[in-house]
Design a protein around this motif. Structure first.
Motif, PDB file in Angstrom:
ATOM      1  N   ALA A   1       0.740  -1.695   0.241  1.00  8.29           N
ATOM      2  CA  ALA A   1       0.070   0.078   0.002  1.00  8.29           C
ATOM      3  C   ALA A   1       0.723   1.448  -0.247  1.00  8.29           C
ATOM      4  CB  ALA A   1      -0.895  -0.084   1.608  1.00  8.29           C
ATOM      5  N   GLY A   2       2.281   1.178   0.843  1.00  9.12           N
ATOM      6  CA  GLY A   2       3.090   2.558   0.894  1.00  9.12           C
ATOM      7  C   GLY A   2       3.493   2.542  -0.681  1.00  9.12           C
ATOM      8  N   LYS A   3       4.277   1.726  -1.395  1.00  8.36           N
ATOM      9  CA  LYS A   3       4.226   1.959  -2.617  1.00  8.36           C
ATOM     10  C   LYS A   3       3.809   2.659  -3.165  1.00  8.36           C
ATOM     11  CE  LYS A   3       9.106   0.380  -1.551  1.00  8.36           C
ATOM     12  NZ  LYS A   3       9.971   1.303  -1.281  1.00  8.36           N
ATOM     13  N   ARG A   4       2.770   1.997  -2.999  1.00 10.68           N
ATOM     14  CA  ARG A   4       1.623   2.719  -4.403  1.00 10.68           C
ATOM     15  C   ARG A   4       1.028   3.950  -3.762  1.00 10.68           C
ATOM     16  NH1 ARG A   4      -2.329  -0.187  -7.342  1.00 10.68           N
ATOM     17  NH2 ARG A   4      -1.496  -2.123  -8.254  1.00 10.68           N
ATOM     18  N   GLY A   5       1.794   4.368  -2.952  1.00  8.98           N
ATOM     19  CA  GLY A   5       1.202   5.944  -2.270  1.00  8.98           C
ATOM     20  C   GLY A   5      -0.417   5.994  -1.676  1.00  8.98           C
ATOM     21  N   LYS A   6      -0.764   4.375  -1.149  1.00  8.85           N
ATOM     22  CA  LYS A   6      -2.304   4.821  -0.688  1.00  8.85           C
ATOM     23  C   LYS A   6      -1.549   4.432   0.976  1.00  8.85           C
ATOM     24  CE  LYS A   6      -4.723   4.180  -4.496  1.00  8.85           C
ATOM     25  NZ  LYS A   6      -5.619   2.407  -3.978  1.00  8.85           N
ATOM     26  N   LEU A   7      -2.552   4.939   2.453  1.00  4.81           N
ATOM     27  CA  LEU A   7      -2.228   5.243   3.465  1.00  4.81           C
ATOM     28  C   LEU A   7      -2.769   4.388   3.947  1.00  4.81           C
ATOM     29  CD1 LEU A   7      -2.692   9.576   3.489  1.00  4.81           C
ATOM     30  CD2 LEU A   7      -0.192   7.891   3.677  1.00  4.81           C
ATOM     31  N   ARG A   8      -3.708   3.814   3.888  1.00  2.95           N
ATOM     32  CA  ARG A   8      -4.491   3.154   4.552  1.00  2.95           C
ATOM     33  C   ARG A   8      -4.341   1.215   3.746  1.00  2.95           C
ATOM     34  NH1 ARG A   8     -10.619   3.702   6.449  1.00  2.95           N
ATOM     35  NH2 ARG A   8     -11.244   2.184   8.192  1.00  2.95           N
ATOM     36  N   TRP A   9      -4.477  -0.180   4.200  1.00  3.01           N
ATOM     37  CA  TRP A   9      -4.186  -0.880   3.874  1.00  3.01           C
ATOM     38  C   TRP A   9      -5.364  -2.240   4.486  1.00  3.01           C
ATOM     39  CZ3 TRP A   9      -3.493  -5.014   7.473  1.00  3.01           C
ATOM     40  CH2 TRP A   9      -3.013  -4.554   8.159  1.00  3.01           C
ATOM     41  N   GLY A  10      -5.423  -2.584   3.532  1.00  2.34           N
ATOM     42  CA  GLY A  10      -6.153  -3.720   4.089  1.00  2.34           C
ATOM     43  C   GLY A  10      -5.767  -5.319   3.356  1.00  2.34           C
ATOM     44  N   GLU A  11      -6.755  -6.616   3.518  1.00  3.45           N
ATOM     45  CA  GLU A  11      -6.400  -7.841   3.346  1.00  3.45           C
ATOM     46  C   GLU A  11      -7.652  -8.443   2.368  1.00  3.45           C
ATOM     47  OE1 GLU A  11      -5.687 -12.287   3.479  1.00  3.45           O
ATOM     48  OE2 GLU A  11      -6.945 -11.338   3.898  1.00  3.45           O
ATOM     49  N   LYS A  12      -7.491  -9.534   1.675  1.00  2.46           N
ATOM     50  CA  LYS A  12      -8.969  -9.653   1.205  1.00  2.46           C
ATOM     51  C   LYS A  12      -8.871 -11.528   1.219  1.00  2.46           C
ATOM     52  CE  LYS A  12     -10.189 -11.166  -2.770  1.00  2.46           C
ATOM     53  NZ  LYS A  12     -10.550 -12.714  -3.561  1.00  2.46           N
TER      54      LYS A  12
END
Length: 315
Positions: free
Chosen positions: A116-127
């Protein structure tokens, strides 16, 4: 308080019965500018779920081994092109996990957060759909997690399961897993945010706006363009096209794939129909319960250390 800090301890987990729309939900959320959820990892089943293994004496070393095993196994079995992201960060993960004494929560955060961080996203999850059976594990590590439970008409879900190329063509197993998913969803209903697949496909903006409120995020219109062709009842690789919107589900699509006898058995099994004819299906019911027993045995064996017996016996 800064919003990023406020939500940093609230990861998003997507669970549900197989073929219930978990992949569509992942693609919708990934279109959000702040959220990224990678493909299935089975982290709580295969990594945290194995924490009682006698082999697991050193968390960092075990974490490194399991990440390598996961990368090689998952990439070879799945068609999702996003899985290549795991390989992109493989050596970064291994190096970082080898450096310190991490908890399982740390391992999960490193595993999912780095992508997520490498994609510039601040919030992660899982599916991972089958994590519906590991809700307690999720909440042990992340008490403030938001868990989205996808639900779908049982006949469409079971028919899609049978038609899916990478799932067993076993009607009784499909029925058993679906019924167990419903049971576990009811057990943890107080901590799940449930989304009906049919509602998501028919009224996507309304459903996603309500979900964003629950996530404490702003709704973003691009979420309505997940870019995923309809994978339900599909034997093809998921096609990615950002122009594609959300395709409405056919309410009775299952009629093309299930027999009348299978349809009636599902109604009886799930209490949707009077059980006056149930004795005509007693043998089918026994088959379902047999598969459920085997399935639950796999789920609970790690919880109670059954894998240790295999190790001691060198099995």
């Amino acid at each position: 308080m800064n919003k990023d800090i406020l939500e940093s301890d609230r990861p998003i987990f997507i669970v549900g019965a197989p073929r219930s729309g978990t992949t569509l939900m992942r693609y919708c959320l990934n279109r959000h500018s702040r959220i990224y959820i990678p493909p299935e990892t089975y982290f709580f089943a295969r990594i945290y779920g194995n924490r009682n293994l006698i082999l697991e004496q050193n968390i960092p070393r075990y974490a490194v081994d399991i990440v390598e095993r996961f990368l090689n196994y998952r990439f070879s079995e799945q068609s999702d092109h996003h899985l290549k992201e795991y390989f992109e960060f493989k050596y970064e993960w291994i190096e970082q996990l080898s450096e310190g004494n991490y908890s399982y929560r740390d391992v999960a955060t490193i595993l999912f957060g780095k992508i997520a961080g490498k994609r510039g996203k601040l919030r992660w999850g899982e599916k991972t759909p089958s994590h519906i059976f590991y809700i307690d594990f999720i909440l042990e590590l992340f008490p403030n997690a938001i868990i989205i439970n996808m639900q779908r008409d049982p006949k469409n879900a079971i028919a899609s399961y049978l038609y899916c190329s990478h799932l067993p063509d076993n009607f009784f197993l499909a029925c058993g897993i679906y019924e167990l998913s419903r049971i576990f969803a009811r057990k943890y209903s107080h901590c799940l945010y449930t989304v009906q697949y049919e509602e998501l496909t028919r009224f996507p903006e309304r459903v996603l706006r309500n979900l964003c409120k629950h996530l404490r995020e702003n709704f973003e219109p691009q979420m309505l363009k997940p870019g995923m062709c309809d994978s339900s009842y599909s034997k093809k690789v998921i096609e990615i096209d950002e122009k594609i919107g959300i395709i409405p589900d056919e309410p009775e699509k299952w009629k093309k794939y299930l027999t009348q006898q299978q349809s009636e058995f599902i109604d009886i099994l799930l209490n949707f129909k009077s059980r006056e004819n149930q004795w005509g299906y007693w043998y089918d019911w026994v088959k379902v319960k047999r598969w459920q027993f085997l399935f639950l045995s796999r789920i609970y064996k790690n919880r109670y250390g059954y894998e240790n017996i295999k190790h001691w016996l060198n099995l």
